[in-house]
Design a protein around this motif. Structure first.
Motif, PDB file in Angstrom:
ATOM      1  N   ASP A   4      37.917 -41.174  10.813  1.00 46.43           N
ATOM      2  CA  ASP A   4      37.496 -42.346  10.030  1.00 46.43           C
ATOM      3  C   ASP A   4      36.340 -43.109  10.666  1.00 46.43           C
ATOM      4  O   ASP A   4      35.538 -43.715   9.960  1.00 46.43           O
ATOM      5  CB  ASP A   4      38.667 -43.309   9.823  1.00 46.43           C
ATOM      6  N   ASP A   5      36.248 -43.096  11.995  1.00 41.58           N
ATOM      7  CA  ASP A   5      35.183 -43.830  12.675  1.00 41.58           C
ATOM      8  C   ASP A   5      33.931 -42.980  12.917  1.00 41.58           C
ATOM      9  O   ASP A   5      33.000 -43.424  13.576  1.00 41.58           O
ATOM     10  CB  ASP A   5      35.691 -44.424  13.983  1.00 41.58           C
ATOM     11  N   GLY A   6      33.895 -41.749  12.390  1.00 43.79           N
ATOM     12  CA  GLY A   6      32.734 -40.878  12.536  1.00 43.79           C
ATOM     13  C   GLY A   6      32.782 -39.956  13.738  1.00 43.79           C
ATOM     14  O   GLY A   6      31.848 -39.192  13.979  1.00 43.79           O
ATOM     15  N   THR A   7      33.870 -39.996  14.493  1.00 46.64           N
ATOM     16  CA  THR A   7      34.002 -39.116  15.659  1.00 46.64           C
ATOM     17  C   THR A   7      34.239 -37.679  15.205  1.00 46.64           C
ATOM     18  O   THR A   7      35.082 -37.416  14.344  1.00 46.64           O
ATOM     19  CB  THR A   7      35.163 -39.578  16.562  1.00 46.64           C
TER      20      THR A   7
ATOM     21  N   VAL B 209      41.889 -35.494   8.719  1.00 49.59           N
ATOM     22  CA  VAL B 209      40.617 -36.208   8.622  1.00 49.59           C
ATOM     23  C   VAL B 209      40.357 -36.609   7.172  1.00 49.59           C
ATOM     24  O   VAL B 209      40.933 -36.042   6.255  1.00 49.59           O
ATOM     25  CB  VAL B 209      39.427 -35.359   9.141  1.00 49.59           C
ATOM     26  N   ARG B 210      39.454 -37.577   6.975  1.00 46.42           N
ATOM     27  CA  ARG B 210      39.015 -37.981   5.640  1.00 46.42           C
ATOM     28  C   ARG B 210      37.613 -37.474   5.325  1.00 46.42           C
ATOM     29  O   ARG B 210      37.165 -37.548   4.188  1.00 46.42           O
ATOM     30  CB  ARG B 210      38.998 -39.510   5.515  1.00 46.42           C
ATOM     31  N   TYR B 211      36.886 -36.986   6.336  1.00 43.73           N
ATOM     32  CA  TYR B 211      35.501 -36.592   6.134  1.00 43.73           C
ATOM     33  C   TYR B 211      35.225 -35.214   6.718  1.00 43.73           C
ATOM     34  O   TYR B 211      35.784 -34.831   7.742  1.00 43.73           O
ATOM     35  CB  TYR B 211      34.550 -37.582   6.825  1.00 43.73           C
ATOM     36  N   ALA B 212      34.305 -34.503   6.054  1.00 39.50           N
ATOM     37  CA  ALA B 212      33.780 -33.249   6.585  1.00 39.50           C
ATOM     38  C   ALA B 212      32.296 -33.217   6.236  1.00 39.50           C
ATOM     39  O   ALA B 212      31.903 -33.599   5.123  1.00 39.50           O
ATOM     40  CB  ALA B 212      34.498 -32.054   5.986  1.00 39.50           C
ATOM     41  N   LEU B 213      31.469 -32.795   7.180  1.00 36.56           N
ATOM     42  CA  LEU B 213      30.020 -32.747   6.978  1.00 36.56           C
ATOM     43  C   LEU B 213      29.536 -31.319   7.166  1.00 36.56           C
ATOM     44  O   LEU B 213      29.688 -30.745   8.238  1.00 36.56           O
ATOM     45  CB  LEU B 213      29.324 -33.679   7.971  1.00 36.56           C
TER      46      LEU B 213
ATOM     47  N   ILE C 265      25.622 -31.549  19.657  1.00 33.49           N
ATOM     48  CA  ILE C 265      26.711 -32.333  19.064  1.00 33.49           C
ATOM     49  C   ILE C 265      27.965 -31.482  19.054  1.00 33.49           C
ATOM     50  O   ILE C 265      27.965 -30.367  18.536  1.00 33.49           O
ATOM     51  CB  ILE C 265      26.326 -32.796  17.645  1.00 33.49           C
ATOM     52  N   GLN C 266      29.022 -32.019  19.651  1.00 30.92           N
ATOM     53  CA  GLN C 266      30.286 -31.293  19.736  1.00 30.92           C
ATOM     54  C   GLN C 266      31.442 -32.262  19.548  1.00 30.92           C
ATOM     55  O   GLN C 266      31.229 -33.452  19.319  1.00 30.92           O
ATOM     56  CB  GLN C 266      30.380 -30.557  21.064  1.00 30.92           C
ATOM     57  N   ALA C 267      32.675 -31.755  19.614  1.00 32.49           N
ATOM     58  CA  ALA C 267      33.854 -32.599  19.458  1.00 32.49           C
ATOM     59  C   ALA C 267      33.758 -33.790  20.396  1.00 32.49           C
ATOM     60  O   ALA C 267      33.375 -33.646  21.554  1.00 32.49           O
ATOM     61  CB  ALA C 267      35.123 -31.793  19.719  1.00 32.49           C
ATOM     62  N   GLY C 268      34.075 -34.974  19.865  1.00 30.54           N
ATOM     63  CA  GLY C 268      34.005 -36.209  20.634  1.00 30.54           C
ATOM     64  C   GLY C 268      32.743 -37.014  20.373  1.00 30.54           C
ATOM     65  O   GLY C 268      32.710 -38.212  20.632  1.00 30.54           O
ATOM     66  N   ALA C 269      31.681 -36.356  19.875  1.00 26.06           N
ATOM     67  CA  ALA C 269      30.456 -37.079  19.532  1.00 26.06           C
ATOM     68  C   ALA C 269      30.748 -37.991  18.343  1.00 26.06           C
ATOM     69  O   ALA C 269      31.676 -37.751  17.573  1.00 26.06           O
ATOM     70  CB  ALA C 269      29.336 -36.102  19.192  1.00 26.06           C
TER      71      ALA C 269
ATOM     72  N   LEU D 203      29.216 -39.885  14.906  1.00 28.08           N
ATOM     73  CA  LEU D 203      28.187 -40.083  13.894  1.00 28.08           C
ATOM     74  C   LEU D 203      28.311 -41.498  13.365  1.00 28.08           C
ATOM     75  O   LEU D 203      29.403 -42.079  13.368  1.00 28.08           O
ATOM     76  CB  LEU D 203      28.347 -39.082  12.750  1.00 28.08           C
ATOM     77  N   LYS D 204      27.203 -42.038  12.913  1.00 29.92           N
ATOM     78  CA  LYS D 204      27.192 -43.382  12.351  1.00 29.92           C
ATOM     79  C   LYS D 204      26.748 -43.305  10.901  1.00 29.92           C
ATOM     80  O   LYS D 204      25.966 -42.443  10.538  1.00 29.92           O
ATOM     81  CB  LYS D 204      26.263 -44.290  13.148  1.00 29.92           C
TER      82      LYS D 204
END
Length: 155
Positions: A100-103, A124-128, A140-144, A146-147
């Motif tokens: 939810d926070d973009g992580t 999760v609620r999002y997938a890009l 960019i990997q797990a833990g990064a 996004l805003k």
């Protein structure tokens, strides 16, 4: 390009897309959706937003090309394990599952037209989806994190 300024704007966007027919999916043509800007560090992403079940089911199917800075953000109503496959998708893609926070929770590479499932490591609620290798090329990997206007700040 439409900028969505607040989370409340997503509700307005959802109302708009619910009044349109999923004609693109019926005609085996790529759908074109409203976009928002996301940021991964210094990298801007122009992401089409797939909000409805029909939009999410069609996703990036039938696209023959996509610019390096473009992608599709899939928005789900509730956090849940999310799985994707590549039926009728012609481009090799990488998918980042996002909290939810973009992580970034996890990232998977997906092959064109494959029926293999690629799932989130947790609800999760999002997938890009981006062109394959986009995340890796930018470190960019797990833990990064996004805003963007859709992500909640961490509580």
């Amino acid at each position: 390009m439409t900028q969505i300024k607040t989370r409340a704007s997503l509700a307005g966007l959802l109302a708009l897309v619910l009044t349109t027919s999923p004609a693109a999916a019926q005609q085996s043509q790529p759908q074109r959706l409203e976009t928002i800007t996301l940021n991964a560090g210094m990298h801007n992403i122009r992401a089409e937003v797939a909000l409805t079940p029909e939009q999410r089911a069609t996703g990036l199917m039938y696209r023959r090309e996509m610019a390096a800075h473009e992608g599709m953000l899939f928005v789900f109503e509730q956090p849940a394990p999310q799985c994707f496959w590549m039926k009728n998708t012609l481009l090799p893609l990488s998918i980042a599952f996002l909290a939810d926070d973009g992580t970034v929770v996890n990232i998977a590479d997906m092959q064109p037209q494959a029926l293999d499932s690629h799932c989130s490591a947790k609800p999760v609620r999002y997938a890009l989806e981006m062109n394959q290798g986009w995340f890796a090329k930018r470190g960019i990997q797990a833990g990064a994190k996004l805003k963007g206007p859709v992500f909640n700040p961490q509580r």
